[in-house]
Enzyme design. Structure first.
Site, PDB file in Angstrom:
ATOM      1  N   HIS A 104       0.801  -1.224   0.000  1.00 50.42           N
ATOM      2  CA  HIS A 104       0.000   0.000   0.000  1.00 50.42           C
ATOM      3  C   HIS A 104       0.837   1.278   0.000  1.00 50.42           C
ATOM      4  CE1 HIS A 104      -3.614   2.391   1.294  1.00 50.42           C
ATOM      5  NE2 HIS A 104      -4.154   1.541   0.454  1.00 50.42           N
ATOM      6  N   LYS A 106       2.975   4.525  -1.195  1.00 50.35           N
ATOM      7  CA  LYS A 106       2.802   5.526  -2.252  1.00 50.35           C
ATOM      8  C   LYS A 106       3.990   6.480  -2.167  1.00 50.35           C
ATOM      9  CE  LYS A 106      -2.091   5.128  -1.413  1.00 50.35           C
ATOM     10  NZ  LYS A 106      -1.995   4.362  -0.165  1.00 50.35           N
ATOM     11  N   ASP A 111      16.166  10.135  -9.290  1.00 47.65           N
ATOM     12  CA  ASP A 111      17.616  10.302  -9.337  1.00 47.65           C
ATOM     13  C   ASP A 111      18.276  10.125  -7.969  1.00 47.65           C
ATOM     14  OD1 ASP A 111      17.515  10.766 -12.098  1.00 47.65           O
ATOM     15  OD2 ASP A 111      17.158  12.905 -11.791  1.00 47.65           O
TER      16      ASP A 111
END
Length: 159
Positions: A104, A106, A111
């Site tokens: 779950h 996010k 870079d």
């Protein structure tokens, strides 16, 4: 002239952080901007991706030669509208969790110097109707912590 002399000057290497909120385009636009400005690599760890505008930016970055790895939830990959398989079919490395529970997270790393994290799902409804957020920071300890978590998950799900 005097005003310029007394304005604070930001030190070189200062941590830059910013917050974005939805509904509205601010979160989506920031994600796309970070994808479009990546120079070397993008590590994405999100529950699902179904926003075609974000998908288009990811594919564009991949076609520019940016190394991209996506970790996502195996159950959500099967949802109607999910673009996870589509991204994999385009050649982008996609790793799905191997658990009965949801992956779950996010977050994304750009870079290895910029962290994007928050509640924002990479979906159309996150932009148009949901109350969600992202925080973007260059704070190196946080970037390092999330980079380590990304590698742990990648190893766990490919292992």
């Amino acid at each position: 002239r005097l005003l310029k002399a007394i304005q604070p000057i930001e030190p070189v290497g200062a941590i830059k952080s910013s917050a974005y909120f939805s509904p509205g385009n601010d979160c989506r636009n920031k994600i796309i901007s970070l994808i479009n400005n990546a120079k070397k690599n993008i590590k994405i760890c999100v529950f699902t991706i179904s926003d075609n505008t974000i998908v288009k930016a990811i594919i564009g970055a991949y076609q520019r030669g940016i190394d991209i790895t996506i970790i996502s939830d195996n159950d959500k990959a099967n949802d109607k509208g999910s673009d996870i398989d589509y991204l994999s079919d385009k050649g982008i490395e996609v790793i799905l969790d191997r658990s009965a529970h949801h992956m779950h997270h996010k977050f994304a790393l750009f870079d290895n110097t910029i962290l994007l994290n928050g509640s924002f799902n990479w979906t159309r409804s996150a932009t148009t109707v949901n109350q969600e957020n992202i925080l973007v920071t260059s704070e190196q300890q946080l970037v390092s912590d999330y980079k380590n978590r990304f590698h742990i998950l990648k190893s766990e799900f490919t292992g």
